[in-house]
Design a protein around this motif. Structure first.
Motif, PDB file in Angstrom:
ATOM      1  N   ILE A 329      -5.889  15.404  -9.444  1.00 14.24           N
ATOM      2  CA  ILE A 329      -4.470  15.149  -9.310  1.00 14.24           C
ATOM      3  C   ILE A 329      -4.199  14.247  -8.116  1.00 14.24           C
ATOM      4  O   ILE A 329      -4.722  14.462  -7.028  1.00 14.24           O
ATOM      5  CB  ILE A 329      -3.699  16.471  -9.154  1.00 14.24           C
ATOM      6  N   THR A 330      -3.373  13.215  -8.339  1.00 10.97           N
ATOM      7  CA  THR A 330      -2.928  12.334  -7.262  1.00 10.97           C
ATOM      8  C   THR A 330      -1.475  12.653  -6.936  1.00 10.97           C
ATOM      9  O   THR A 330      -0.626  12.699  -7.835  1.00 10.97           O
ATOM     10  CB  THR A 330      -3.045  10.859  -7.684  1.00 10.97           C
ATOM     11  N   LEU A 331      -1.172  12.885  -5.670  1.00 11.59           N
ATOM     12  CA  LEU A 331       0.190  13.159  -5.217  1.00 11.59           C
ATOM     13  C   LEU A 331       0.680  11.962  -4.411  1.00 11.59           C
ATOM     14  O   LEU A 331       0.001  11.511  -3.487  1.00 11.59           O
ATOM     15  CB  LEU A 331       0.226  14.423  -4.360  1.00 11.59           C
ATOM     16  N   ASP A 332       1.859  11.445  -4.765  1.00  9.32           N
ATOM     17  CA  ASP A 332       2.344  10.215  -4.143  1.00  9.32           C
ATOM     18  C   ASP A 332       3.852  10.284  -3.942  1.00  9.32           C
ATOM     19  O   ASP A 332       4.609  10.364  -4.909  1.00  9.32           O
ATOM     20  CB  ASP A 332       1.989   9.008  -5.020  1.00  9.32           C
ATOM     21  N   SER A 333       4.286  10.264  -2.684  1.00 11.25           N
ATOM     22  CA  SER A 333       5.702  10.124  -2.323  1.00 11.25           C
ATOM     23  C   SER A 333       6.580  11.224  -2.899  1.00 11.25           C
ATOM     24  O   SER A 333       7.765  11.001  -3.196  1.00 11.25           O
ATOM     25  CB  SER A 333       6.232   8.751  -2.767  1.00 11.25           C
ATOM     26  N   ASN A 334       6.028  12.420  -3.078  1.00 13.64           N
ATOM     27  CA  ASN A 334       6.846  13.550  -3.507  1.00 13.64           C
ATOM     28  C   ASN A 334       7.609  14.128  -2.329  1.00 13.64           C
ATOM     29  O   ASN A 334       7.201  13.995  -1.173  1.00 13.64           O
ATOM     30  CB  ASN A 334       5.968  14.632  -4.130  1.00 13.64           C
ATOM     31  N   ILE A 335       8.730  14.766  -2.632  1.00 15.19           N
ATOM     32  CA  ILE A 335       9.484  15.501  -1.627  1.00 15.19           C
ATOM     33  C   ILE A 335       9.245  16.978  -1.899  1.00 15.19           C
ATOM     34  O   ILE A 335       9.751  17.533  -2.880  1.00 15.19           O
ATOM     35  CB  ILE A 335      10.985  15.176  -1.697  1.00 15.19           C
ATOM     36  N   ASN A 336       8.455  17.606  -1.068  1.00 17.18           N
ATOM     37  CA  ASN A 336       8.175  19.025  -1.238  1.00 17.18           C
ATOM     38  C   ASN A 336       9.152  19.835  -0.399  1.00 17.18           C
ATOM     39  O   ASN A 336       9.327  19.581   0.790  1.00 17.18           O
ATOM     40  CB  ASN A 336       6.739  19.353  -0.835  1.00 17.18           C
ATOM     41  N   GLY A 364       9.005   1.458 -10.310  1.00 14.98           N
ATOM     42  CA  GLY A 364       7.725   0.770 -10.379  1.00 14.98           C
ATOM     43  C   GLY A 364       6.806   1.326 -11.453  1.00 14.98           C
ATOM     44  O   GLY A 364       7.184   2.171 -12.268  1.00 14.98           O
ATOM     45  N   SER A 365       5.595   0.854 -11.453  1.00 13.96           N
ATOM     46  CA  SER A 365       4.567   1.302 -12.390  1.00 13.96           C
ATOM     47  C   SER A 365       3.690   2.345 -11.710  1.00 13.96           C
ATOM     48  O   SER A 365       3.267   2.162 -10.568  1.00 13.96           O
ATOM     49  CB  SER A 365       3.711   0.122 -12.849  1.00 13.96           C
ATOM     50  N   ILE A 366       3.448   3.432 -12.410  1.00 14.34           N
ATOM     51  CA  ILE A 366       2.643   4.532 -11.891  1.00 14.34           C
ATOM     52  C   ILE A 366       1.382   4.662 -12.746  1.00 14.34           C
ATOM     53  O   ILE A 366       1.468   4.797 -13.971  1.00 14.34           O
ATOM     54  CB  ILE A 366       3.430   5.858 -11.910  1.00 14.34           C
ATOM     55  N   LYS A 367       0.241   4.624 -12.101  1.00 15.29           N
ATOM     56  CA  LYS A 367      -1.017   4.811 -12.815  1.00 15.29           C
ATOM     57  C   LYS A 367      -1.427   6.278 -12.765  1.00 15.29           C
ATOM     58  O   LYS A 367      -1.181   6.974 -11.780  1.00 15.29           O
ATOM     59  CB  LYS A 367      -2.117   3.949 -12.194  1.00 15.29           C
ATOM     60  N   TYR A 368      -2.042   6.740 -13.841  1.00 12.74           N
ATOM     61  CA  TYR A 368      -2.543   8.109 -13.870  1.00 12.74           C
ATOM     62  C   TYR A 368      -3.788   8.171 -14.731  1.00 12.74           C
ATOM     63  O   TYR A 368      -3.990   7.349 -15.623  1.00 12.74           O
ATOM     64  CB  TYR A 368      -1.467   9.082 -14.375  1.00 12.74           C
ATOM     65  N   ASN A 369      -4.620   9.152 -14.441  1.00  8.28           N
ATOM     66  CA  ASN A 369      -5.924   9.255 -15.087  1.00  8.28           C
ATOM     67  C   ASN A 369      -6.025  10.496 -15.954  1.00  8.28           C
ATOM     68  O   ASN A 369      -5.246  11.446 -15.825  1.00  8.28           O
ATOM     69  CB  ASN A 369      -7.039   9.301 -14.028  1.00  8.28           C
ATOM     70  N   SER A 370      -6.999  10.480 -16.826  1.00 11.75           N
ATOM     71  CA  SER A 370      -7.420  11.673 -17.547  1.00 11.75           C
ATOM     72  C   SER A 370      -8.676  12.208 -16.863  1.00 11.75           C
ATOM     73  O   SER A 370      -9.333  11.503 -16.098  1.00 11.75           O
ATOM     74  CB  SER A 370      -7.713  11.342 -19.007  1.00 11.75           C
ATOM     75  N   LYS A 371      -8.985  13.455 -17.167  1.00  7.42           N
ATOM     76  CA  LYS A 371     -10.177  14.053 -16.562  1.00  7.42           C
ATOM     77  C   LYS A 371     -11.448  13.591 -17.257  1.00  7.42           C
ATOM     78  O   LYS A 371     -12.507  13.480 -16.637  1.00  7.42           O
ATOM     79  CB  LYS A 371     -10.068  15.578 -16.613  1.00  7.42           C
ATOM     80  N   LYS A 372     -11.320  13.283 -18.544  1.00  7.00           N
ATOM     81  CA  LYS A 372     -12.490  12.893 -19.328  1.00  7.00           C
ATOM     82  C   LYS A 372     -12.466  11.400 -19.595  1.00  7.00           C
ATOM     83  O   LYS A 372     -11.448  10.845 -20.034  1.00  7.00           O
ATOM     84  CB  LYS A 372     -12.507  13.648 -20.665  1.00  7.00           C
ATOM     85  N   ALA A 373     -13.576  10.751 -19.366  1.00  6.65           N
ATOM     86  CA  ALA A 373     -13.665   9.320 -19.622  1.00  6.65           C
ATOM     87  C   ALA A 373     -13.396   8.996 -21.079  1.00  6.65           C
ATOM     88  O   ALA A 373     -12.877   7.928 -21.412  1.00  6.65           O
ATOM     89  CB  ALA A 373     -15.046   8.806 -19.206  1.00  6.65           C
ATOM     90  N   GLU A 374     -13.699   9.931 -21.977  1.00  4.71           N
ATOM     91  CA  GLU A 374     -13.513   9.693 -23.405  1.00  4.71           C
ATOM     92  C   GLU A 374     -12.038   9.509 -23.771  1.00  4.71           C
ATOM     93  O   GLU A 374     -11.720   8.915 -24.794  1.00  4.71           O
ATOM     94  CB  GLU A 374     -14.095  10.850 -24.223  1.00  4.71           C
ATOM     95  N   PRO A 378      -7.621   4.175 -16.587  1.00  5.96           N
ATOM     96  CA  PRO A 378      -6.330   4.734 -16.190  1.00  5.96           C
ATOM     97  C   PRO A 378      -5.189   4.247 -17.073  1.00  5.96           C
ATOM     98  O   PRO A 378      -5.204   3.141 -17.575  1.00  5.96           O
ATOM     99  CB  PRO A 378      -6.161   4.243 -14.747  1.00  5.96           C
ATOM    100  N   PHE A 379      -4.208   5.146 -17.248  1.00  3.22           N
ATOM    101  CA  PHE A 379      -3.006   4.819 -17.994  1.00  3.22           C
ATOM    102  C   PHE A 379      -1.933   4.359 -17.009  1.00  3.22           C
ATOM    103  O   PHE A 379      -2.024   4.594 -15.814  1.00  3.22           O
ATOM    104  CB  PHE A 379      -2.502   6.041 -18.755  1.00  3.22           C
ATOM    105  N   THR A 380      -0.896   3.717 -17.531  1.00  2.50           N
ATOM    106  CA  THR A 380       0.214   3.254 -16.699  1.00  2.50           C
ATOM    107  C   THR A 380       1.528   3.573 -17.384  1.00  2.50           C
ATOM    108  O   THR A 380       1.691   3.315 -18.580  1.00  2.50           O
ATOM    109  CB  THR A 380       0.136   1.740 -16.447  1.00  2.50           C
ATOM    110  N   VAL A 381       2.475   4.153 -16.633  1.00  2.00           N
ATOM    111  CA  VAL A 381       3.842   4.286 -17.110  1.00  2.00           C
ATOM    112  C   VAL A 381       4.696   3.352 -16.264  1.00  2.00           C
ATOM    113  O   VAL A 381       4.739   3.452 -15.032  1.00  2.00           O
ATOM    114  CB  VAL A 381       4.349   5.744 -17.026  1.00  2.00           C
ATOM    115  N   ASN A 382       5.335   2.392 -16.924  1.00  5.47           N
ATOM    116  CA  ASN A 382       6.245   1.460 -16.253  1.00  5.47           C
ATOM    117  C   ASN A 382       7.639   2.082 -16.274  1.00  5.47           C
ATOM    118  O   ASN A 382       8.336   2.046 -17.291  1.00  5.47           O
ATOM    119  CB  ASN A 382       6.238   0.100 -16.954  1.00  5.47           C
ATOM    120  N   VAL A 383       8.025   2.678 -15.151  1.00  5.51           N
ATOM    121  CA  VAL A 383       9.266   3.442 -15.103  1.00  5.51           C
ATOM    122  C   VAL A 383      10.468   2.540 -15.348  1.00  5.51           C
ATOM    123  O   VAL A 383      11.404   2.898 -16.064  1.00  5.51           O
ATOM    124  CB  VAL A 383       9.383   4.179 -13.758  1.00  5.51           C
TER     125      VAL A 383
END
Length: 413
Positions: A329-336, A364-374, A378-383
């Protein structure tokens, strides 16, 4: 360019032009054809299923606002590649969020069945909008049973449905499904299966043919799971799921789990790729783990998001408490915010954003990964692109104001 002359049209009737690309040569369209299809209109007291069955492929079925129908409504088989839109006035010229059409399961049936009748994937699209869907009861995806697709649900009010897994969701089979839910209210749905009474997504067909679910601009509140060993009060996702949540408000959801289970609100189990962006996730509850308990005694839920070994990115969210996370998990610019925060400092009584939620989102565009290479990545969601497509907030106001976007489903004007 090709100029087409169309004759014999009736004045005052809306028509649609569909262009089918038969073949291409590079960027050049080699051949195409055009069809003109007016909508089918369904008034109160008429048979909605019969109107859908009789509509042509690619035709829109317009439904009078305030008209009520009984479920289930089947949209698979010969009913794929059709759009069902409610909320129309008596002349079928204007649509209103304040006058939705109604589909009622009467506490005994499913609502919209967006799949083949045996639960296998539908081979085509289905668009549903401007409906209130209530009183549905079943195992999985009771209000909207979604398998195959792509299936798009917009501007709907989904409430008081009962399920084992999800008022909106897939079934237990391993099927590739593409689902978008935008600008919807998902409220006060219950479940005794303990697997997410609001949303439940089963496994995809394979790593390369997953369930792809995108949720944007939704209000998700007051959903309750009541099974003793319940897993989730709001969502649950299983293997081969690609989940994107953008600008949702997730508040005051409950999980009554007497014993067993991880007691979280959002549970991603196994090989799940996820992106959570611009969401408000506060004020959610679970019950303490006491086998002697006979009545709910809710507490604010630390670790409301349980990644359960999934992977992905959480960025630009307001999140109460901690995240039970994996190494992926990547955490980026969250307000906890601390557990027990005064929810009124973040959203008002109408769930409009306040304080830290104002202007705090990203386009912006946020990249995110899956746990399995299969599964790829990385995927991208262009907000920014997503919020251009769904360019109003839940109240129908502009989603982006002055180049800024608030967190959650509403935009402060």
């Amino acid at each position: 360019k090709k100029e087409v002359t169309i004759t014999g049209l009736e004045e005052g009737v809306d028509y649609y032009v569909w262009t089918y690309v038969v073949s291409t040569e590079g960027d050049k369209i080699v051949s195409n054809m055009v069809a003109i299809i007016p909508p089918v209109c369904v008034s109160a007291g008429e048979n909605l299923q019969a109107a859908i069955d009789g509509a042509k492929e690619f035709q829109e079925i317009r439904v009078e606002g305030g008209a009520s129908f009984n479920g289930p409504i089947y949209l698979g088989g010969n009913n794929v590649n059709k759009s069902v839109s409610g909320g129309w006035n008596a002349n079928f010229t204007e649509q209103s969020l304040s006058n939705l059409s109604v589909l009622n399961g009467n506490d005994s049936s499913y609502g919209f069945w967006c799949a083949e009748q045996d639960g296998s994937p539908m081979n085509g699209y289905s668009n549903i909008s401007y409906f209130e869907v209530k009183g549905c009861r079943g195992d999985h995806g009771t209000a909207f049973h979604c398998v195959g697709g792509p299936i798009t649900i917009t501007n709907c009010y989904v409430h008081d449905n009962w399920s084992e897994k999800g008022a909106i969701g897939t079934n237990e089979g391993k099927h590739a499904t593409t689902l978008t839910v935008a600008n919807c209210k998902v409220v006060n749905n219950g479940g005794d299966g303990g697997h997410g009474p609001a949303f439940g997504f089963g496994e995809g067909k394979s790593d390369t043919e997953p369930v792809v679910a995108t949720l944007v601009n939704n209000l998700i509140i007051d959903n309750v799971s009541t099974k003793k060993d319940g897993y989730a009060s709001t969502f649950i996702c299983y293997n081969q799921t690609n989940l994107v949540l953008v600008n949702n408000t997730i508040v005051n959801n409950y999980n009554w789990a007497e014993y067993g289970g991880p007691y979280s609100g959002l549970v991603l189990r196994g090989d799940v790729a996820s992106a959570f962006v611009n969401n408000i996730i506060v004020g959610n509850f679970t019950s303490p783990c006491t086998q002697e308990m006979t009545e709910p005694a809710y507490e604010r839920q630390d670790n409301f998001i349980n990644m359960g070994g999934g992977a992905g990115t959480l960025a630009y969210n307001i999140i109460e408490g901690n995240i039970k996370e994996s190494d992926n998990i990547t955490l980026d610019s969250n307000i906890n915010v601390n557990l027990g925060v005064d929810v009124a400092t973040i959203v008002n009584s109408s769930y409009q954003p306040q304080g830290k939620a104002l202007g705090a989102g990203t386009l912006g565009s946020i990249k995110y990964n899956s746990k399995k290479a299969e599964m790829g990545g990385p995927f991208t969601v262009n907000v920014g692109e997503l919020l251009e497509k769904y360019n109003t907030d839940l109240a129908g106001n502009p989603r982006v104001v002055g180049g800024k976007v608030d967190l959650g489903c509403y935009q402060a004007q």
